[in-house]
Design a protein around this motif. Structure first.
Motif, PDB file in Angstrom:
ATOM      1  N   VAL A 151     157.621   9.059   9.672  1.00 38.51           N
ATOM      2  CA  VAL A 151     158.067   7.867   8.948  1.00 38.51           C
ATOM      3  C   VAL A 151     157.006   6.785   9.023  1.00 38.51           C
ATOM      4  O   VAL A 151     156.682   6.131   8.024  1.00 38.51           O
ATOM      5  N   LYS A 152     156.442   6.584  10.198  1.00 41.83           N
ATOM      6  CA  LYS A 152     155.424   5.550  10.380  1.00 41.83           C
ATOM      7  C   LYS A 152     154.198   5.816   9.525  1.00 41.83           C
ATOM      8  O   LYS A 152     153.549   4.881   9.044  1.00 41.83           O
ATOM      9  N   GLU A 153     153.855   7.086   9.331  1.00 41.30           N
ATOM     10  CA  GLU A 153     152.661   7.441   8.566  1.00 41.30           C
ATOM     11  C   GLU A 153     152.890   7.406   7.053  1.00 41.30           C
ATOM     12  O   GLU A 153     151.940   7.360   6.274  1.00 41.30           O
ATOM     13  N   ALA A 154     154.174   7.423   6.634  1.00 35.56           N
ATOM     14  CA  ALA A 154     154.497   7.520   5.208  1.00 35.56           C
ATOM     15  C   ALA A 154     154.452   6.166   4.518  1.00 35.56           C
ATOM     16  O   ALA A 154     154.727   5.128   5.115  1.00 35.56           O
ATOM     17  N   ASP A 155     154.120   6.195   3.233  1.00 29.07           N
ATOM     18  CA  ASP A 155     154.192   5.003   2.385  1.00 29.07           C
ATOM     19  C   ASP A 155     155.529   4.939   1.654  1.00 29.07           C
ATOM     20  O   ASP A 155     156.006   3.860   1.303  1.00 29.07           O
ATOM     21  N   ILE A 156     156.115   6.107   1.413  1.00 31.36           N
ATOM     22  CA  ILE A 156     157.404   6.224   0.723  1.00 31.36           C
ATOM     23  C   ILE A 156     158.316   7.075   1.591  1.00 31.36           C
ATOM     24  O   ILE A 156     157.937   8.186   1.997  1.00 31.36           O
ATOM     25  N   VAL A 157     159.515   6.567   1.875  1.00 33.90           N
ATOM     26  CA  VAL A 157     160.487   7.307   2.686  1.00 33.90           C
ATOM     27  C   VAL A 157     161.795   7.390   1.907  1.00 33.90           C
ATOM     28  O   VAL A 157     162.442   6.374   1.650  1.00 33.90           O
TER      29      VAL A 157
END
Length: 210
Positions: A73-79
């Motif tokens: 989640v921390k690495e994602a731009d879209i969740v």
């Protein structure tokens, strides 16, 4: 601009090991296919495959596997949160994921903002009964409250007839024009906003965690 990363938290109650297809996963993949065509790195996590204890914490210790998901989640731009409908509601795993995300709501980025700031949210829903809009409004509000930014029309869903009956994959649900339209809006609107935030993140002024 660096490549965007999109993540789906699939809250199906089916484990991959059960070898049962996930209808929520099927609809989610339609969204991810568009994103991949746009050069986005994508991943779908089947929450039922992980040991995720109940709680409001980033890490409950022991055999808790939520920290592995939280890093994604921390690495994602879209969740995006994908969920089936059970008794007119989002699944228990979707609720659990939101509660565990809430356990990190006090964590901050280098600007002093919530770690979920400058991330874009969305929701994907399948089911055989009413409840899609209720589940979507609940999830999107939770994401917004945690710090995710919500573009317009980022709730794609497919709902079959009332009562027991064929599911999304059984009837090739993405032939539904309404569902196909919302798949496109979810994919393109989240990508558009994520690109803007990549270049122009939300200013820290007025948005620093107390």
């Amino acid at each position: 601009m660096s490549k965007l990363k999109a993540l789906v938290l699939n809250a199906s109650l089916k484990q991959t090991s059960a070898e049962e297809p996930s209808n929520t996963g099927g609809l989610s993949q339609e969204v991810l296919n568009i994103m991949e065509d746009e050069g986005t790195e994508t991943e779908m996590v089947r929450l039922a495959d992980y040991h995720i204890p109940f709680g409001i914490s980033a890490d409950l210790g022991g055999e808790d596997e939520w920290p592995l998901i939280l890093e994604k989640v921390k690495e994602a731009d879209i969740v995006m949160i994908g969920t089936p409908i059970w008794l007119g509601e989002k699944s228990s795993l979707a609720k659990l994921a939101i509660e565990r995300l809430d356990g990190s709501s006090s964590e901050t980025n280098e600007e002093g903002q919530s770690i979920f700031y400058n991330k874009v949210g969305g929701v994907i829903i399948t089911g055989n009964e009413d409840g899609a809009k209720k589940a979507a409004s609940s999830i999107l509000y939770a994401q917004s409250n945690l710090g995710f930014l919500i573009p317009p029309n980022v709730d794609t869903y497919w709902v079959g007839e009332a009562g027991p009956g064929p599911s999304y994959l059984d009837v090739d649900g993405n032939d539904n024009e309404f569902t196909k339209g919302h798949v496109k809006m979810l994919a393109y609107n989240t990508l558009h906003l994520a690109r803007i935030l990549k270049e122009n993140p939300i200013p820290a002024v007025g948005n620093v965690m107390q």
